[in-house]
Design a protein around this motif. Structure first.
Motif, short mmCIF file in Angstrom:
data_model
loop_
_atom_site.label_atom_id
_atom_site.label_comp_id
_atom_site.label_asym_id
_atom_site.label_seq_id
_atom_site.Cartn_x
_atom_site.Cartn_y
_atom_site.Cartn_z
N ARG A 124 0.77 -1.20 0.01
CA ARG A 124 -0.03 0.12 -0.08
C ARG A 124 0.99 1.36 -0.06
N GLY A 125 1.98 1.14 0.65
CA GLY A 125 2.89 2.49 0.60
C GLY A 125 4.13 2.20 1.63
N SER A 187 1.31 -0.80 -5.08
CA SER A 187 0.23 -0.08 -5.73
C SER A 187 0.71 1.34 -5.96
N THR A 188 0.05 1.87 -6.93
CA THR A 188 0.45 3.27 -7.37
C THR A 188 -0.97 4.07 -7.24
N SER A 189 -1.89 3.57 -6.44
CA SER A 189 -2.92 4.13 -6.26
C SER A 189 -3.06 4.98 -4.81
N THR A 190 -3.08 6.24 -4.96
CA THR A 190 -3.27 7.14 -3.80
C THR A 190 -4.18 6.64 -2.80
N ALA A 193 -3.27 4.33 -0.33
CA ALA A 193 -2.37 4.09 0.48
C ALA A 193 -2.28 4.47 2.01
N ASP A 197 3.26 7.15 2.00
CA ASP A 197 4.06 7.39 0.55
C ASP A 197 4.00 6.17 -0.24
N LEU A 198 3.59 6.51 -1.54
CA LEU A 198 3.70 5.48 -2.42
C LEU A 198 4.99 5.03 -2.57
#
Length: 249
Positions: A124-125, A187-190, A193, A197-198
């Motif tokens: 997630r981040g 994941s690249t989805s804010t 997150a 931080d991504l």
């Protein structure tokens, strides 16, 4: 008048040695050429691999990777859209020792249930330190992510702290009540997150220097052969000249 130099030159240019000189020139030139050819083949492999990884479209995860299938090369760095529901927040795991922005912190790893008991682990981040698990998004979500193979090296799973040193799928399979895919997703989805931080996934164009490694090894091998041929020419020539010098003295 100094006759030493002409006499020495005549010794090096005797008919028996001229053939050796020509053979050495051809052998060294051939080895250099073959080494350069193998180096060019290595560069070509790198370029082809880089081209294959560029401009890869994002596709739906469903249908791309079947249940219990191994993580294949075609999945590496693959952008996907994964639909599913996150498992309970208590099933999340911190993956420690992860660097980002020059600092060492941890990834937050969460199981995303994509069907039945099948789950894909999603990063997630990143956080600078381990904290309480943030809540997971409720309901069905679609996560934009990039697929990655499982990691191999890292500390063992700490059940009490729910920490592990790497995304080792076999170790996590023993700790989580899901049938895990053999790779994971960054994941690249804010939106998922949780305030973290991504994590920048590897760029699709990044290519390991080991791609085409056999060609690179062959290149160095040919150059070593060329160096050996030059050494043997020098040794045989100097010994022949040294042996012939007393006869012409």
């Amino acid at each position: 008048m100094n006759r030493g130099a002409p006499a020495s030159a005549r010794l090096w240019l005797r008919p028996g040695l001229v053939g050796l000189h020509l053979f050495a020139i051809v052998a060294v030139a051939f080895c250099v050429f073959m080494g350069m050819w193998q180096l060019g083949a290595y560069d070509s492999r790198q370029e082809h691999e880089r081209a294959d990884k560029q401009d890869v479209p994002r596709v739906a995860f469903a249908g791309l990777w079947g249940e219990d299938e191994p993580f294949e090369a075609r999945l590496n760095h693959r952008p996907v859209a994964v639909e599913g529901e996150f498992a309970s927040a208590t099933d999340q795991v911190w993956v420690t020792g992860k660097q980002q922005g020059g600092r060492t912190g941890a990834w937050l790893l969460a199981p995303l249930i994509v069907g039945g008991d099948q789950a894909l682990l999603v990063v997630r981040g990143w956080a600078p330190s381990v904290t309480e698990f943030p809540p997971v998004p409720a309901g069905t979500v679609t996560v934009a992510a990039v697929l990655e193979p499982g990691e191999a090296i890292g500390t063992a799973f700490d059940t009490d702290r729910r920490e592990i040193g790497s995304v080792r799928i076999p170790a996590l399979t023993n700790e989580l009540p899901y049938d895990l895919y053999s790779g994971f997703a960054i994941s690249t989805s804010t939106a998922v997150a949780g305030g973290l931080d991504l994590v920048p996934p590897p760029k699709p164009g990044d290519v390991s220097w080991t791609v085409g490694l056999r060609n690179l090894a062959y290149a160095f091998q040919w150059w070593v052969f060329g160096a050996f041929a030059a050494f043997m020419w020098w040794r045989m020539s100097t010994e022949s000249v040294a042996a012939a010098r007393p006869k012409v003295a």
